[in-house]
Write an enzyme that holds these catalytic residues in place. Sequence first.
Site, PDB file in Angstrom:
ATOM      1  NE  ARG A  53      -0.603   1.719   3.562  1.00  0.00           N
ATOM      2  CZ  ARG A  53       0.557   2.346   3.754  1.00  0.00           C
ATOM      3  NH1 ARG A  53       1.669   1.678   4.039  1.00  0.00           N
ATOM      4  NH2 ARG A  53       0.635   3.658   3.648  1.00  0.00           N
ATOM      5  N   GLY A  54       0.263   2.407  -0.141  1.00  0.00           N
ATOM      6  CA  GLY A  54       1.055   3.619  -0.291  1.00  0.00           C
ATOM      7  C   GLY A  54       1.241   3.860  -1.784  1.00  0.00           C
ATOM      8  CB  ALA A  55       0.425   6.804  -3.845  1.00  0.00           C
ATOM      9  NE  ARG A  90      -6.069   0.765  -2.477  1.00  0.00           N
ATOM     10  CZ  ARG A  90      -5.529   1.311  -1.379  1.00  0.00           C
ATOM     11  NH1 ARG A  90      -4.280   1.070  -1.061  1.00  0.00           N
ATOM     12  NH2 ARG A  90      -6.242   2.106  -0.596  1.00  0.00           N
ATOM     13  CG  ASP A 241      -3.117   8.249  -1.552  1.00  0.00           C
ATOM     14  OD1 ASP A 241      -2.645   7.111  -1.637  1.00  0.00           O
ATOM     15  OD2 ASP A 241      -3.203   8.866  -0.474  1.00  0.00           O
ATOM     16  CG  ASN A 251      -2.665  11.811   2.254  1.00  0.00           C
ATOM     17  OD1 ASN A 251      -2.013  10.978   1.606  1.00  0.00           O
ATOM     18  ND2 ASN A 251      -2.449  12.008   3.536  1.00  0.00           N
TER      19      ASN A 251
HETATM   20  O1  MRU Z   1      -4.782   3.231   1.492  1.00  0.00           O
HETATM   21  P1  MRU Z   1      -3.290   3.369   1.574  1.00  0.00           P
HETATM   22  O2  MRU Z   1      -2.711   2.916   2.859  1.00  0.00           O
HETATM   23  O3  MRU Z   1      -2.598   2.801   0.364  1.00  0.00           O
HETATM   24  O4  MRU Z   1      -3.156   4.927   1.553  1.00  0.00           O
HETATM   25  C1  MRU Z   1      -2.191   5.574   0.895  1.00  0.00           C
HETATM   26  C2  MRU Z   1      -1.305   6.187   1.856  1.00  0.00           C
HETATM   27  O5  MRU Z   1      -0.413   5.538   2.323  1.00  0.00           O
HETATM   28  C3  MRU Z   1      -1.506   7.536   2.297  1.00  0.00           C
HETATM   29  O6  MRU Z   1      -2.637   8.154   1.894  1.00  0.00           O
HETATM   30  C4  MRU Z   1      -0.255   8.320   2.103  1.00  0.00           C
HETATM   31  O7  MRU Z   1      -0.321   9.445   2.859  1.00  0.00           O
HETATM   32  C5  MRU Z   1       0.054   8.640   0.675  1.00  0.00           C
HETATM   33  S1  MRU Z   1       1.094   7.461  -0.068  1.00  0.00           S
HETATM   34  C6  MRU Z   1       2.714   8.036   0.265  1.00  0.00           C
END
Ligand code: MRU
Length: 362
Positions: A53-55, A90, A241, A251
Site C-alpha cells: 500500500r502507499g501510492a 485501486r 495519493d 490523501n
Molecule cells: O490506502 P493506503 O494505505 O494505500 O493509503 C495511501 C497512503 O499511504 C496515504 O494516503 C499516504 O499518505 C500517501 S502514499 C505516500
Amino acid sequence: MNINGTPTRTLRAHPERRAIDIIDQTRLPHALHWVRVATLDEAAHAIRAMLVRGAPLIGATAAYGLAIALADDAGDTHLAEAAAVLRATRPTAVNLHWALARMEALLVPLDPATRCAAAWTEAAAIAEEDVAQNAAIGQHGLGLFRQIARQQGKTLNIMTHCNAGWLATVDWGTALSPVYAAHDAGLPVHVWVSETRPRNQGLLTAWELAQHGVPHTLLADNAAGILMREGKVDAVIVGADRIAANGDVANKVGTYLKALGCADNGIPFYVAAPRSTLDFACPDGGAIPIEERDGNEFRRILGLDDHGVPTVVQQLPLPEAVANPAFDVTPARLVTAIITERGVCPASADGLRSLYPEAADA
Ligand code: MRU
C-alpha cells in the site's frame, strides 16, 4: 532505511526476473513477513488487499506485476488485459495509473519478443526513480524543517497522518523522508503519529520510525486538535495519493481535518509527493475518484491476544451500517506548500507549473 540496523528496501526483485518479494503490510506491526509475488494474480491481489500500500509502492508493484505477467505471454491482448487487471485494483492513487501508462507507452510499440525484458528494465527504473525522488524530497523538506527549527530553538514536533514513509514507497517515504533526513542530520525531531482509523496505518509509521530510531508518540486521530491548540505541533506533513492540477490534494481520510486544524492554529501544513503523484489531467479535487472500501475494515480490528498471538476481533455488533471512504480531499487553500523532488512550491496551478513546466503545458 534501516530495518534491524540494515539498509532495506520494501520491494526486492529476483535476479532471474520472474518474481519480486514484498512485505505483507497487513501483518505489520506484529510480524515482518516477506511474500513472493510470481504471477499477475498475486500482484493484483497484493495491491487490492493492501499487502502493499502507499501510492508510490503501489505504482512500482504494478509495474513489476505487468513485467511478471508478460513472462507468460507478451502478446498485445495479454498486455492490455494484464494492465487492465492491475489498473482496476485501486482507484485513487494515481501512481498506479501513471506507472501502468508509462509501461504501456514503452511496451506497446515493441516487438512482443522483446517486451518481457524491456518491461522488467522499466519496472526497475520506476523503482530506482522512486528511491532517488524520495531522497530529494527529504532534502527539500529538511530545508523547511531547518527554517522552523531556527525559529523554535528546540526539538521540532512534526505531526503526520497515515503512513507516507518507507513502507509506502520503495525507500525513504514521501512525508517521512524529511523526518529521516532531519534525524540523520542531527536535527532534534519528534513525530506525532496519528493512528489513522480504520486501518491504523499510523501503527506502520510508528513501527518504521522505531526501526530507524526516530522519537515519536502515537495519538488517537481525534487528539490532533488539542495538541495543535496547546502549541505542541510545529508543522504537519503528509503524503498524497493524487494531487490535482490546481493543487488540491487527495490523501488518507482524516487529512482534511488535520489541515483545518492547522489553518485555525497557524501551523504550516505540508504535502510531500513525487512527480508520479501529480495528475495534471485532473483539474481539481472534485474530479478525483475516492475509493470506498469494505466496511469490514471498520468492523474488525487486528491486535494481539493475551498470549501475544495476532488476532482479528469484531468490534461492532453486526449488522451495523458503516461508511468507509478511504481518502479525502484537502483544498489547495489549506496547503502551505507542496514538496516534490524538484523543490518546494505553492499548492496552486502556477506553483506546480513552476516546478513542472513541461507537464503542465503538455
Ligand atoms: O490506502 P493506503 O494505505 O494505500 O493509503 C495511501 C497512503 O499511504 C496515504 O494516503 C499516504 O499518505 C500517501 S502514499 C505516500
